[in-house]
Motif scaffolding. Sequence first.
Motif, short mmCIF file in Angstrom:
data_model
loop_
_atom_site.label_atom_id
_atom_site.label_comp_id
_atom_site.label_asym_id
_atom_site.label_seq_id
_atom_site.Cartn_x
_atom_site.Cartn_y
_atom_site.Cartn_z
N ASP A 22 0.83 -1.17 -0.01
CA ASP A 22 0.00 0.14 0.00
C ASP A 22 0.78 1.23 -0.09
O ASP A 22 2.22 1.17 -0.36
N PHE A 23 0.44 2.30 0.48
CA PHE A 23 1.21 3.53 0.39
C PHE A 23 2.33 3.50 1.28
O PHE A 23 3.50 3.69 0.79
N LYS A 24 2.26 3.13 2.46
CA LYS A 24 3.34 3.19 3.26
C LYS A 24 3.59 1.84 4.17
O LYS A 24 4.39 1.71 5.07
N SER A 25 2.49 1.00 3.97
CA SER A 25 2.37 -0.39 4.80
C SER A 25 1.69 -1.39 4.10
O SER A 25 1.60 -1.25 2.69
N SER A 26 1.25 -2.48 4.63
CA SER A 26 0.59 -3.47 3.92
C SER A 26 -0.32 -3.87 5.07
O SER A 26 -0.48 -3.75 6.37
N ASP A 27 -1.28 -4.65 4.63
CA ASP A 27 -2.39 -5.28 5.42
C ASP A 27 -2.29 -6.84 5.35
O ASP A 27 -3.28 -7.28 4.52
N PRO A 28 -1.38 -7.51 5.91
CA PRO A 28 -1.03 -8.89 5.37
C PRO A 28 -2.07 -10.05 5.99
O PRO A 28 -2.41 -9.83 6.98
N TYR A 29 -2.30 -11.08 5.36
CA TYR A 29 -2.84 -12.33 5.79
C TYR A 29 -2.14 -13.36 4.97
O TYR A 29 -1.43 -13.08 4.03
N VAL A 30 -2.04 -14.74 5.64
CA VAL A 30 -1.49 -15.88 4.96
C VAL A 30 -2.55 -16.91 4.63
O VAL A 30 -3.58 -17.23 5.34
N VAL A 31 -2.46 -17.69 3.47
CA VAL A 31 -3.03 -18.48 3.01
C VAL A 31 -2.22 -19.61 2.90
O VAL A 31 -1.18 -19.71 2.26
N VAL A 32 -2.66 -20.83 3.57
CA VAL A 32 -2.05 -21.99 3.80
C VAL A 32 -2.67 -23.26 3.00
O VAL A 32 -3.84 -23.43 3.15
N LYS A 33 -2.10 -23.96 2.15
CA LYS A 33 -2.49 -25.21 1.44
C LYS A 33 -1.91 -26.28 1.77
O LYS A 33 -0.49 -26.44 1.81
N LEU A 34 -2.67 -27.38 1.92
CA LEU A 34 -2.00 -28.53 2.07
C LEU A 34 -3.06 -29.50 1.00
O LEU A 34 -4.24 -29.82 1.56
N GLY A 35 -2.29 -29.97 -0.13
CA GLY A 35 -3.51 -30.58 -1.17
C GLY A 35 -4.59 -29.87 -1.55
O GLY A 35 -4.49 -28.58 -1.94
N ASN A 36 -5.83 -30.30 -1.40
CA ASN A 36 -6.80 -29.69 -1.53
C ASN A 36 -7.40 -28.82 -0.56
O ASN A 36 -8.58 -28.37 -0.51
N GLN A 37 -7.08 -28.87 0.47
CA GLN A 37 -7.26 -28.00 1.85
C GLN A 37 -6.53 -26.92 2.01
O GLN A 37 -5.39 -26.62 1.67
N THR A 38 -7.64 -25.71 2.26
CA THR A 38 -7.04 -24.28 2.27
C THR A 38 -7.29 -23.49 3.71
O THR A 38 -8.63 -23.88 3.80
N SER A 39 -6.65 -22.92 4.26
CA SER A 39 -6.97 -22.10 5.37
C SER A 39 -6.38 -20.78 5.13
O SER A 39 -5.32 -20.76 4.73
N LYS A 40 -6.81 -19.73 6.10
CA LYS A 40 -6.16 -18.61 6.06
C LYS A 40 -6.41 -17.78 7.37
O LYS A 40 -7.24 -18.20 8.23
N THR A 41 -5.28 -17.08 7.66
CA THR A 41 -5.17 -16.28 8.99
C THR A 41 -6.12 -14.88 8.63
O THR A 41 -6.42 -14.71 7.61
N ARG A 42 -6.39 -14.19 9.90
CA ARG A 42 -7.08 -12.95 9.74
C ARG A 42 -6.17 -11.92 9.30
O ARG A 42 -4.83 -12.13 9.22
N VAL A 43 -6.53 -10.84 8.73
CA VAL A 43 -5.69 -9.68 8.23
C VAL A 43 -5.32 -8.96 9.38
O VAL A 43 -5.95 -8.61 10.25
N ILE A 44 -3.82 -8.52 9.30
CA ILE A 44 -3.63 -7.59 10.38
C ILE A 44 -3.22 -6.27 9.62
O ILE A 44 -2.58 -6.05 8.70
N ASN A 45 -3.84 -5.14 9.87
CA ASN A 45 -3.92 -4.02 9.30
C ASN A 45 -2.56 -3.23 9.74
O ASN A 45 -2.31 -3.13 10.62
N CYS A 46 -1.99 -2.49 8.49
CA CYS A 46 -0.97 -1.59 8.62
C CYS A 46 0.28 -2.22 9.37
O CYS A 46 0.75 -1.44 10.41
N CYS A 47 0.82 -3.27 8.88
CA CYS A 47 1.70 -3.95 9.51
C CYS A 47 2.64 -4.60 8.65
O CYS A 47 2.25 -5.39 7.76
N LEU A 48 3.88 -4.40 8.79
CA LEU A 48 4.98 -5.13 7.61
C LEU A 48 5.69 -6.16 8.84
O LEU A 48 6.30 -6.96 8.14
N ASN A 49 5.48 -6.20 10.28
CA ASN A 49 5.83 -7.34 10.98
C ASN A 49 4.86 -7.85 11.91
O ASN A 49 4.55 -7.68 13.21
N PRO A 50 3.68 -8.40 11.03
CA PRO A 50 2.76 -8.95 11.80
C PRO A 50 2.74 -10.01 12.78
O PRO A 50 3.71 -11.06 12.60
N VAL A 51 1.96 -10.12 13.96
CA VAL A 51 2.11 -11.34 14.77
C VAL A 51 0.59 -12.14 14.52
O VAL A 51 -0.41 -11.21 14.98
#
Length: 166
Positions: A22-51
């Motif tokens: 984005d302009f100065k940061s990002s709003d990251p989330y992670v998509v994890v896939k194993l075979g045909n299974q997919t899951s994702k984390t929540r979005v962490i707003n305005c963070c480049l070092n998300p926990v």
Amino acid sequence: MSEPLRLLKVIVVQGKRLVIRDFKSSDPYVVVKLGNQTSKTRVINCCLNPVWNEELTFTMTEPLGVLNLEVFDKDFLKADDKMGNAYLNLQPLVSAARLRDILGVSSVDTTLRKVIPDSENCLVCESSIICVNGEVVQNVWLRLRGVESGDLELTIKLITPAASSL
């Protein structure tokens, strides 16, 4: 006789030095896939070092696969931006679980195997697979591919019926 049911618990711990989308940061989330299974984390707003510290659970199937991860920047008015990807071969983890069963290991913090960075994974550094309270656990740092910078920390636990009977 069928293979016993195994669960793979992937704890997406944190990201470090993720790229700006984005302009100065990002709003990251992670998509994890194993075979045909997919899951994702929540979005962490305005963070480049998300926990995240989020646990995602998958059912393990044969043949054993590769754990694929993609990091995205959440956008509201257009498609989400890619922030890199990584992968981890699960064979060393499964082999360590078999070794644990053969040796009957159940003690705390017993190292079963070490995995080094190579073409089969995106490891930043060497990773140990250990037995903790009967569970086979691997803590890893993965380097994101296709971007200027970014690493993901994961804790991976393989849960098998044998682990609960030890």
